[in-house]
Design an enzyme around this catalytic site. Structure first.
Site, PDB file in Angstrom:
ATOM      1  N   LYS A 283      70.122  53.597 -21.884  1.00  0.00           N
ATOM      2  CA  LYS A 283      69.978  52.212 -21.102  1.00  0.00           C
ATOM      3  C   LYS A 283      69.544  51.246 -22.175  1.00  0.00           C
ATOM      4  O   LYS A 283      68.713  51.483 -23.111  1.00  0.00           O
ATOM      5  CB  LYS A 283      68.622  52.196 -20.364  1.00  0.00           C
ATOM      6  CG  LYS A 283      68.388  50.725 -19.780  1.00  0.00           C
ATOM      7  CD  LYS A 283      67.244  50.571 -18.658  1.00  0.00           C
ATOM      8  CE  LYS A 283      66.864  49.360 -18.265  1.00  0.00           C
ATOM      9  NZ  LYS A 283      65.396  49.263 -17.797  1.00  0.00           N
TER      10      LYS A 283
ATOM     11  N   TYR B  95      66.268  55.013 -23.408  1.00  0.00           N
ATOM     12  CA  TYR B  95      65.785  53.595 -23.051  1.00  0.00           C
ATOM     13  C   TYR B  95      65.480  52.942 -24.383  1.00  0.00           C
ATOM     14  O   TYR B  95      64.493  52.951 -24.878  1.00  0.00           O
ATOM     15  CB  TYR B  95      64.869  53.613 -21.977  1.00  0.00           C
ATOM     16  CG  TYR B  95      64.364  52.447 -21.606  1.00  0.00           C
ATOM     17  CD1 TYR B  95      65.103  51.268 -21.712  1.00  0.00           C
ATOM     18  CD2 TYR B  95      63.202  52.070 -20.772  1.00  0.00           C
ATOM     19  CE1 TYR B  95      65.083  49.927 -21.268  1.00  0.00           C
ATOM     20  CE2 TYR B  95      62.971  50.738 -20.316  1.00  0.00           C
ATOM     21  CZ  TYR B  95      63.632  49.599 -20.628  1.00  0.00           C
ATOM     22  OH  TYR B  95      63.529  48.584 -20.186  1.00  0.00           O
TER      23      TYR B  95
END
Length: 297
Positions: free
Chosen positions: A167, A138
């Site tokens: 992400k 992330y």
């Protein structure tokens, strides 16, 4: 390596509902999970940033994760937010989430201490090698001050077979191209910003980890499906329709706006934990106006 197709579609960054007294509202959480699954959401992400993980105790985090795993019962992929800025704590959080039965863990870059790229490799490797779950990196530099370089993601995906996705929430659609070139086509890229979903899809992202889908799951799913089926006209129309509401989810610090919107619709209490605050009167008026326009679309 796990097929990236399991990351295709919309993953909802779930809010954590609280009662008026501040406890976790399990009945409201159940309603949200059921609504998400019925709308065709592919994945559920409990105890992430939107889930106010920073203000949940470790026991509460594990309880929410276990509850979502049990309630989803295989109908959606469950990816728990498990990252912290301390490798030892992240190892423990990831272990507990894995034991609770999650399919994957979402690991944010360590915040505040802001490690080097070499430090990121060591951190993520230490965690990934101690879990059987999928790992989605992330990268959200606005919150952490650290970007995962494409070369770092590539090194991690080569050395750790379960680091299979990222992400990307840096606000730059061009990163999709850079990441795909570095990591190869089997490495899944998720958009981390509702307002940029369509350009991310166009550049090869396979899905979206969404805040807006807490509130409008069917429309967010429809946009992705329209793009994937080649109906780009419908996808663009849905993007245009949803864009103002997507932007409004960040009018004020998240998850304040999305929780307020869900409370307007009677799904949860409008309750956050300090230091998060309820939205202002101006934001309330703006949200109500947009949601009125969106009703029935």
């Amino acid at each position: 390596m796990t097929s990236p197709t399991r990351f295709d579609g919309i993953f909802t960054a779930l809010v954590t509902p609280f009662t008026a007294a501040g406890a976790i509202d399990w009945a409201a959480l159940d309603r949200l999970v059921v609504q998400q699954i019925e709308a065709g959401i592919a994945g559920l992400v409990p105890v992430g940033t939107t889930g106010e993980a920073a203000t949940l105790s470790e026991a509460e985090q594990l309880a929410v994760i276990s509850h979502v795993v049990n309630r989803a019962d295989g109908a959606a992929y469950v990816m728990a937010g498990a990252g912290t800025n301390d490798t030892a704590r992240t190892l423990d959080t990831t272990r507990r989430a894995t034991e609770a039965g999650v399919d994957g863990v979402l690991l944010i870059t360590p915040y505040y201490n802001r490690p080097s790229q070499e430090g990121l490799v060591a951190h993520f490797t230490a965690v990934a090698t101690t879990t059987r779950a999928d790992v989605m990196l992330y990268s959200v530099p606005a919150r952490t001050g650290v970007t995962i370089a494409a070369e770092t993601a590539a090194e991690l995906s080569r050395s750790c077979g379960n680091i299979v996705a990222i992400k990307e929430a840096g606000g730059d659609p061009g990163r999709v191209t850079t990441l795909r070139a570095a990591c190869g086509p089997d490495f899944a890229v998720h958009c981390g910003d509702d307002g940029l979903a369509l350009p991310f899809y166009a550049l090869g992202a396979c899905g979206l980890t969404s805040v807006l889908s807490n509130l409008r799951p069917r429309d967010v799913v429809r946009l992705h499906q329209a793009w994937r089926s080649g109906d780009h006209e419908t996808a663009l129309a849905l993007h245009d329709h949803l864009a103002p509401l997507a932007a409004a989810m960040f009018l004020e610090p998240s998850p304040g706006p999305v929780k307020h919107a869900l409370a307007i619709e009677g799904l949860i209490e409008d309750k956050l934990r300090l230091p998060m605050m309820p939205v202002s009167a101006a934001a309330d008026r703006h949200l109500r106006s947009l949601m009125g326009q969106a009703t029935g679309q």
